[in-house]
Design a protein around this motif. Structure first.
Motif, PDB file in Angstrom:
ATOM      1  N   ASN A 172     -38.979   3.485 -17.871  1.00  0.00           N
ATOM      2  CA  ASN A 172     -39.892   4.562 -18.260  1.00  0.00           C
ATOM      3  C   ASN A 172     -39.593   4.961 -19.701  1.00  0.00           C
ATOM      4  OD1 ASN A 172     -41.225   7.000 -18.693  1.00  0.00           O
ATOM      5  ND2 ASN A 172     -40.792   7.793 -16.655  1.00  0.00           N
ATOM      6  N   ALA A 173     -40.557   4.771 -20.590  1.00  0.00           N
ATOM      7  CA  ALA A 173     -40.329   4.965 -22.020  1.00  0.00           C
ATOM      8  C   ALA A 173     -40.036   6.413 -22.395  1.00  0.00           C
ATOM      9  CB  ALA A 173     -41.540   4.464 -22.813  1.00  0.00           C
ATOM     10  N   LEU A 174     -40.451   7.368 -21.561  1.00  0.00           N
ATOM     11  CA  LEU A 174     -40.247   8.779 -21.877  1.00  0.00           C
ATOM     12  C   LEU A 174     -39.049   9.369 -21.148  1.00  0.00           C
ATOM     13  CD1 LEU A 174     -43.933  10.068 -22.049  1.00  0.00           C
ATOM     14  CD2 LEU A 174     -42.530   8.993 -23.818  1.00  0.00           C
ATOM     15  N   ASN A 175     -38.258   8.509 -20.489  1.00  0.00           N
ATOM     16  CA  ASN A 175     -37.051   8.941 -19.785  1.00  0.00           C
ATOM     17  C   ASN A 175     -35.833   8.394 -20.540  1.00  0.00           C
ATOM     18  OD1 ASN A 175     -34.806   9.172 -18.086  1.00  0.00           O
ATOM     19  ND2 ASN A 175     -35.979   8.811 -16.218  1.00  0.00           N
ATOM     20  N   PRO A 176     -35.168   9.229 -21.353  1.00  0.00           N
ATOM     21  CA  PRO A 176     -34.064   8.724 -22.180  1.00  0.00           C
ATOM     22  C   PRO A 176     -32.929   8.103 -21.376  1.00  0.00           C
ATOM     23  CG  PRO A 176     -34.718  10.923 -22.887  1.00  0.00           C
ATOM     24  CD  PRO A 176     -35.428  10.654 -21.599  1.00  0.00           C
ATOM     25  N   ILE A 206     -39.415   1.968 -11.541  1.00  0.00           N
ATOM     26  CA  ILE A 206     -39.645   2.459 -12.900  1.00  0.00           C
ATOM     27  C   ILE A 206     -39.747   3.981 -12.902  1.00  0.00           C
ATOM     28  CG2 ILE A 206     -41.320   2.573 -14.796  1.00  0.00           C
ATOM     29  CD1 ILE A 206     -39.863  -0.032 -14.923  1.00  0.00           C
ATOM     30  N   ARG A 207     -40.540   4.545 -12.005  1.00  0.00           N
ATOM     31  CA  ARG A 207     -40.738   5.992 -11.970  1.00  0.00           C
ATOM     32  C   ARG A 207     -39.439   6.724 -11.661  1.00  0.00           C
ATOM     33  NH1 ARG A 207     -45.502   4.577  -9.166  1.00  0.00           N
ATOM     34  NH2 ARG A 207     -44.621   5.247  -7.169  1.00  0.00           N
ATOM     35  N   GLU A 208     -38.556   6.095 -10.889  1.00  0.00           N
ATOM     36  CA  GLU A 208     -37.295   6.739 -10.505  1.00  0.00           C
ATOM     37  C   GLU A 208     -36.165   6.470 -11.495  1.00  0.00           C
ATOM     38  OE1 GLU A 208     -36.574   5.420  -6.510  1.00  0.00           O
ATOM     39  OE2 GLU A 208     -37.913   6.949  -5.641  1.00  0.00           O
ATOM     40  N   GLY A 209     -36.490   5.838 -12.630  1.00  0.00           N
ATOM     41  CA  GLY A 209     -35.496   5.671 -13.669  1.00  0.00           C
ATOM     42  C   GLY A 209     -34.724   4.373 -13.628  1.00  0.00           C
ATOM     43  N   GLU A 224     -47.690   4.378 -13.744  1.00  0.00           N
ATOM     44  CA  GLU A 224     -48.296   5.599 -14.286  1.00  0.00           C
ATOM     45  C   GLU A 224     -47.496   6.163 -15.454  1.00  0.00           C
ATOM     46  OE1 GLU A 224     -48.649   8.120 -10.862  1.00  0.00           O
ATOM     47  OE2 GLU A 224     -50.493   7.157 -10.190  1.00  0.00           O
ATOM     48  N   CYS A 225     -46.898   5.287 -16.234  1.00  0.00           N
ATOM     49  CA  CYS A 225     -46.169   5.719 -17.425  1.00  0.00           C
ATOM     50  C   CYS A 225     -46.086   4.553 -18.401  1.00  0.00           C
ATOM     51  CB  CYS A 225     -44.757   6.199 -17.070  1.00  0.00           C
ATOM     52  SG  CYS A 225     -43.659   4.920 -16.428  1.00  0.00           S
ATOM     53  N   ALA A 226     -45.857   4.868 -19.658  1.00  0.00           N
ATOM     54  CA  ALA A 226     -45.579   3.827 -20.644  1.00  0.00           C
ATOM     55  C   ALA A 226     -44.202   3.238 -20.348  1.00  0.00           C
ATOM     56  CB  ALA A 226     -45.619   4.416 -22.044  1.00  0.00           C
ATOM     57  N   ILE A 227     -44.050   1.947 -20.609  1.00  0.00           N
ATOM     58  CA  ILE A 227     -42.796   1.250 -20.285  1.00  0.00           C
ATOM     59  C   ILE A 227     -42.197   0.665 -21.561  1.00  0.00           C
ATOM     60  CG2 ILE A 227     -41.779  -0.706 -19.047  1.00  0.00           C
ATOM     61  CD1 ILE A 227     -43.804  -0.309 -16.839  1.00  0.00           C
ATOM     62  N   ALA A 228     -40.971   1.093 -21.870  1.00  0.00           N
ATOM     63  CA  ALA A 228     -40.215   0.483 -22.965  1.00  0.00           C
ATOM     64  C   ALA A 228     -39.629  -0.826 -22.455  1.00  0.00           C
ATOM     65  CB  ALA A 228     -39.107   1.413 -23.428  1.00  0.00           C
ATOM     66  N   ALA A 229     -39.846  -1.909 -23.188  1.00  0.00           N
ATOM     67  CA  ALA A 229     -39.418  -3.215 -22.668  1.00  0.00           C
ATOM     68  C   ALA A 229     -39.153  -4.210 -23.791  1.00  0.00           C
ATOM     69  CB  ALA A 229     -40.464  -3.780 -21.709  1.00  0.00           C
ATOM     70  N   PRO A 230     -37.880  -4.441 -24.126  1.00  0.00           N
ATOM     71  CA  PRO A 230     -37.537  -5.594 -24.952  1.00  0.00           C
ATOM     72  C   PRO A 230     -37.497  -6.840 -24.079  1.00  0.00           C
ATOM     73  CG  PRO A 230     -35.551  -4.462 -24.317  1.00  0.00           C
ATOM     74  CD  PRO A 230     -36.698  -3.675 -23.721  1.00  0.00           C
ATOM     75  N   SER A 231     -37.200  -7.985 -24.646  1.00  0.00           N
ATOM     76  CA  SER A 231     -37.072  -9.194 -23.838  1.00  0.00           C
ATOM     77  C   SER A 231     -35.904  -9.070 -22.871  1.00  0.00           C
ATOM     78  CB  SER A 231     -36.886 -10.424 -24.738  1.00  0.00           C
ATOM     79  OG  SER A 231     -35.787 -10.248 -25.609  1.00  0.00           O
TER      80      SER A 231
END
Length: 329
Positions: free
Chosen positions: A44-48, A25-28, A139-146
């Motif tokens: 990672n929700a803040l990594n476009p 996750i942290r590495e994209g 250590e970050c918010a996670i964007a996650a749909p199903s």
């Protein structure tokens, strides 16, 4: 003549290593993980750039916004813009961690790809221990749909993920998914909240905490303000129809999903009983598993499903069923 080099597909890892999944996750990268509702596909929700991979892997249209997952209430201050509605605190105290997603005006730190260009963002705090552990380790918010192909059946087991998605990095195993349908989504404003998507947390539950609005205070014309709002969604790859109560004999090669064991369906090629006695929480927890079971059964060509009464959790169950049968009405 130019020849394109064939790209070797990435190798999907399936395991229980929280630290390895968090590093991805942290590495994209992309990680599918269990929550109390369904399996999510996280980045990672803040990594476009990482979030863009979710849309690519799911074949999800860019107009459908994502839900951001957090593990601590204080994380909302980086995601929601100020002033934050006082109803957010009330809702969080009552229902977080748990299956409630709150839509609120977003901060400038949230990438537009997460919100599909909307000025609001959807956030929830899951209660599932594996999801919480992943969020803490990442250590970050996670964007996650199903974690499924767009429009198809939501996954409640790791095997449901792997049959639909291949181009992801890690499928995290963990405790069983217990609720079986996606979170309730509410939009908040000064006057109260509006239910965008029904779930296990019902209108009756919400009304004990906040006033309910008759209209969506954050509605944006021409855009979806929440995931799961399309007419056709959660659909198996085989035709699915609502069961007519007058039917006694099914067409050949039919599977049937019912919610009690009161009737004998000898004419069905396959039968899935979601609950022995019509318990709606049990029906909800088994609903998508029933969809997957019927979809995977090569002996059947179409599926019939019994409706439930639309009250309480039944509203959320019928929301999923109606979207699954929409193309075949």
């Amino acid at each position: 003549m130019l020849f394109c080099k064939k790209v070797k597909p990435k190798k999907m890892i399936i395991g229980e290593n929280i630290k390895q999944a968090a590093l991805i996750i942290r590495e994209g990268g992309l990680v599918a993980f269990p929550t109390e509702t369904v399996y999510g596909l996280g980045a990672n929700a803040l990594n476009p750039m990482a979030v863009a991979k979710i849309f690519e892997a799911k074949q999800r249209p860019s107009f459908d916004p994502l839900i951001v997952h957090i593990h601590h209430f204080d994380e909302i201050y980086a995601l929601f813009s100020s002033p934050i509605s006082h109803w957010v605190q009330k809702l969080a105290e009552a229902f977080w961690p748990g299956p409630l997603t709150i839509v609120h005006k977003k901060s400038t730190s949230v990438p537009h790809i997460v919100t599909s260009g909307l000025e609001t963002v959807a956030v929830r705090m899951p209660s599932h221990p594996t999801a919480i552990a992943l969020l803490k380790a990442s250590e970050c918010a996670i964007a996650a749909p199903s974690a499924n192909r767009f429009g198809q059946i939501s996954p409640t087991e790791a095997s449901h993920v792997t049959k639909q998605l291949q181009d992801i990095d890690y499928v995290l195993l963990g405790e069983k998914v217990t609720l079986g349908i996606e979170s309730t989504v509410v939009s908040v404003a000064d006057e109260g909240c509006f239910i965008l998507r029904p779930g296990v947390i019902t209108a009756e539950d919400l009304e004990k905490v906040v006033p309910l609005c008759s209209h969506n205070p954050n509605e944006t014309i021409g855009s979806l303000s929440s995931p799961g709002l399309l007419h056709s969604h959660y659909a198996p790859t085989k035709p699915m129809y609502l069961l007519d109560n007058t039917m006694d004999i099914l067409p050949p090669h039919s599977g049937i999903i019912v919610h009690t064991n009161k009737k004998n369906w000898n004419t069905a090629q396959a039968l899935f009983i979601t609950s022995q006695n019509g318990d709606k929480k049990e029906i909800a927890s088994n609903l998508f598993a029933a969809f997957h079971t019927m979809e995977d059964n090569k002996a059947i060509q179409q599926i019939f499903i019994e409706p439930v009464e639309e009250n309480g959790i039944g509203i959320a169950i019928m929301d999923r069923i109606k979207k699954a049968v929409f193309k075949y009405k």
